[in-house]
Motif scaffolding. Structure first.
Motif, PDB file in Angstrom:
ATOM      1  N   THR A  84       9.885 -71.849  84.309  1.00 25.38           N
ATOM      2  CA  THR A  84      10.306 -72.484  83.046  1.00 25.38           C
ATOM      3  C   THR A  84       9.678 -73.861  82.879  1.00 25.38           C
ATOM      4  OG1 THR A  84      12.366 -73.488  83.909  1.00 25.38           O
ATOM      5  CG2 THR A  84      12.498 -71.211  83.110  1.00 25.38           C
ATOM      6  N   LEU A  85       8.399 -73.971  83.231  1.00 23.77           N
ATOM      7  CA  LEU A  85       7.646 -75.211  83.100  1.00 23.77           C
ATOM      8  C   LEU A  85       6.544 -75.025  82.061  1.00 23.77           C
ATOM      9  CD1 LEU A  85       7.251 -76.105  86.885  1.00 23.77           C
ATOM     10  CD2 LEU A  85       8.884 -77.111  85.269  1.00 23.77           C
ATOM     11  N   THR A  86       6.117 -76.115  81.447  1.00 21.30           N
ATOM     12  CA  THR A  86       5.105 -76.061  80.395  1.00 21.30           C
ATOM     13  C   THR A  86       3.962 -77.008  80.732  1.00 21.30           C
ATOM     14  OG1 THR A  86       6.814 -75.595  78.739  1.00 21.30           O
ATOM     15  CG2 THR A  86       4.656 -76.330  77.937  1.00 21.30           C
ATOM     16  N   ALA A  87       2.760 -76.441  80.829  1.00 17.56           N
ATOM     17  CA  ALA A  87       1.582 -77.287  81.047  1.00 17.56           C
ATOM     18  C   ALA A  87       1.282 -78.066  79.775  1.00 17.56           C
ATOM     19  CB  ALA A  87       0.386 -76.431  81.433  1.00 17.56           C
ATOM     20  N   PRO A  88       1.020 -79.359  79.877  1.00 17.56           N
ATOM     21  CA  PRO A  88       0.815 -80.180  78.674  1.00 17.56           C
ATOM     22  C   PRO A  88      -0.545 -79.936  78.028  1.00 17.56           C
ATOM     23  CG  PRO A  88       0.389 -81.488  80.620  1.00 17.56           C
ATOM     24  CD  PRO A  88       0.889 -80.147  81.114  1.00 17.56           C
ATOM     25  N   GLU A  89      -0.619 -80.253  76.757  1.00 19.09           N
ATOM     26  CA  GLU A  89      -1.901 -80.252  76.053  1.00 19.09           C
ATOM     27  C   GLU A  89      -2.415 -81.688  76.011  1.00 19.09           C
ATOM     28  OE1 GLU A  89      -1.313 -78.513  72.247  1.00 19.09           O
ATOM     29  OE2 GLU A  89      -0.739 -76.541  73.052  1.00 19.09           O
ATOM     30  N   GLY A  90      -3.688 -81.832  75.699  1.00 16.76           N
ATOM     31  CA  GLY A  90      -4.233 -83.179  75.617  1.00 16.76           C
ATOM     32  C   GLY A  90      -5.462 -83.342  76.467  1.00 16.76           C
ATOM     33  N   PRO A  91      -5.934 -84.577  76.614  1.00 16.17           N
ATOM     34  CA  PRO A  91      -7.182 -84.849  77.338  1.00 16.17           C
ATOM     35  C   PRO A  91      -7.102 -84.403  78.791  1.00 16.17           C
ATOM     36  CG  PRO A  91      -6.440 -86.786  76.124  1.00 16.17           C
ATOM     37  CD  PRO A  91      -5.323 -85.808  76.079  1.00 16.17           C
ATOM     38  N   ARG A  92      -8.239 -83.936  79.298  1.00 13.90           N
ATOM     39  CA  ARG A  92      -8.341 -83.560  80.710  1.00 13.90           C
ATOM     40  C   ARG A  92      -9.293 -84.549  81.383  1.00 13.90           C
ATOM     41  NH1 ARG A  92      -7.271 -77.978  80.810  1.00 13.90           N
ATOM     42  NH2 ARG A  92      -7.178 -78.079  83.091  1.00 13.90           N
ATOM     43  N   ARG A  93      -9.109 -84.776  82.670  1.00 14.11           N
ATOM     44  CA  ARG A  93      -9.885 -85.804  83.364  1.00 14.11           C
ATOM     45  C   ARG A  93     -10.804 -85.199  84.422  1.00 14.11           C
ATOM     46  NH1 ARG A  93      -6.597 -91.006  85.176  1.00 14.11           N
ATOM     47  NH2 ARG A  93      -8.776 -91.522  85.680  1.00 14.11           N
ATOM     48  N   THR A  94     -12.043 -85.672  84.437  1.00 15.01           N
ATOM     49  CA  THR A  94     -13.018 -85.265  85.445  1.00 15.01           C
ATOM     50  C   THR A  94     -13.708 -86.515  85.994  1.00 15.01           C
ATOM     51  OG1 THR A  94     -14.769 -85.009  83.793  1.00 15.01           O
ATOM     52  CG2 THR A  94     -13.445 -83.052  84.304  1.00 15.01           C
ATOM     53  N   GLY A  95     -14.512 -86.330  87.027  1.00 19.72           N
ATOM     54  CA  GLY A  95     -15.280 -87.453  87.555  1.00 19.72           C
ATOM     55  C   GLY A  95     -15.340 -87.522  89.060  1.00 19.72           C
ATOM     56  N   GLY A  96     -14.297 -87.053  89.746  1.00 25.51           N
ATOM     57  CA  GLY A  96     -14.263 -87.178  91.193  1.00 25.51           C
ATOM     58  C   GLY A  96     -15.410 -86.469  91.886  1.00 25.51           C
ATOM     59  N   ARG A  97     -15.835 -85.328  91.345  1.00 23.50           N
ATOM     60  CA  ARG A  97     -16.916 -84.553  91.959  1.00 23.50           C
ATOM     61  C   ARG A  97     -18.252 -85.280  91.936  1.00 23.50           C
ATOM     62  NH1 ARG A  97     -18.493 -80.330  89.620  1.00 23.50           N
ATOM     63  NH2 ARG A  97     -18.622 -78.749  91.254  1.00 23.50           N
ATOM     64  N   THR A  98     -18.346 -86.316  91.136  1.00 25.75           N
ATOM     65  CA  THR A  98     -19.574 -87.119  91.095  1.00 25.75           C
ATOM     66  C   THR A  98     -19.344 -88.536  91.606  1.00 25.75           C
ATOM     67  OG1 THR A  98     -19.132 -87.631  88.762  1.00 25.75           O
ATOM     68  CG2 THR A  98     -20.597 -85.775  89.218  1.00 25.75           C
TER      69      THR A  98
END
Length: 246
Positions: free
Chosen positions: A206-220
């Motif tokens: 009964t949980l809901t994943a939020p919408e909105g911006p996603r974050r990347t960068g750690g892999r670089t």
């Protein structure tokens, strides 16, 4: 650095940094069973780190220990998710589950890699990670669909950590080169399994994943503000006594 070395460092760094975060619960978890479980998972991850670093140590002219303890923040290629802090135990559980939901299909795909060393490593590690996700999934469901307080804490953890999952699923030209050689699986398949796994689990919890911006960068090498503090703790003794022998 070759695409192969980059990939191995990304996998090894993920395991090392999450193992460090997981190990921070040793002696501090809310119940003894979870204290022991988190310590064991941390040991599994550190063991996997040693194997990943071992595959590229010769190419990079480094030992696994030096790769772990003598690189700077921007040299680490782990995802943003694994470095996020232990805000509370809900955050630790959710971070572990989200990583497991990606880690398992990745290792299953790597088990048939054209690179013998990667295939053998994945075939060994996947047995550990199947246990990891069975445990983390069960706790997410039990606490998400539990009391009002446990549900609130799990939802808050999911809302905070979900944007960082984009870094798990990100791909670049180095990944594409390894896919073409059959070394690693295609990203679309991993993403599909991840999305199906998390959607089914969150529905039961009964949980809901939020919408909105996603974050990347750690892999670089572009990390969050938490990474430097984590490394300062993790690397303090080897840097203070670089010639020590244990």
């Amino acid at each position: 650095m070759s695409p192969f070395a980059t990939f191995c460092l990304r996998m090894g760094d993920n395991a090392l940094i999450l193992g460090q975060r997981t190990g921070e619960w040793c002696g501090h978890a809310p119940v003894l069973e979870e204290d022991i479980a988190f310590a064991n998972m941390g040991l599994d991850l550190i063991g996997q780190t040693q194997l990943w670093y071992g595959l590229v140590a010769e190419e990079l002219g480094q030992t696994p220990d030096r790769l772990a303890f003598f690189r700077g923040e921007r040299e680490f290629l782990n995802t943003l998710l694994v470095e996020q802090p232990n805000t509370d135990f809900a955050h630790a559980l959710m971070r572990q589950y989200l990583f497991d939901a990606w880690h398992l299909p990745m290792l299953e795909g790597l088990s048939t890699s054209s690179h013998r060393g990667i295939a053998e490593l994945a075939q060994k590690a996947v047995k550990e990670v199947r246990y990891h996700i069975d445990r983390s999934r069960d706790l997410i469901i039990r606490l998400g669909d539990g009391s009002a307080e446990s549900h609130q804490r799990m939802q808050e953890a999911l809302s905070w950590l979900w944007p960082f999952t984009a870094d798990l699923l990100a791909r670049d030209a180095m990944d594409d080169a390894l896919v073409a050689e059959g070394v690693i699986p295609e990203g679309d398949g991993i993403a599909a399994v991840f999305e199906r796994e998390t959607a089914e689990t969150f529905a039961r919890a009964t949980l809901t994943a939020p919408e909105g911006p996603r974050r990347t960068g750690g892999r670089t090498g572009n990390h969050s503000e938490h990474m430097g503090y984590l490394l300062a703790v993790m690397q303090s003794v080897p840097r203070a006594y670089p010639d020590a022998r244990w």
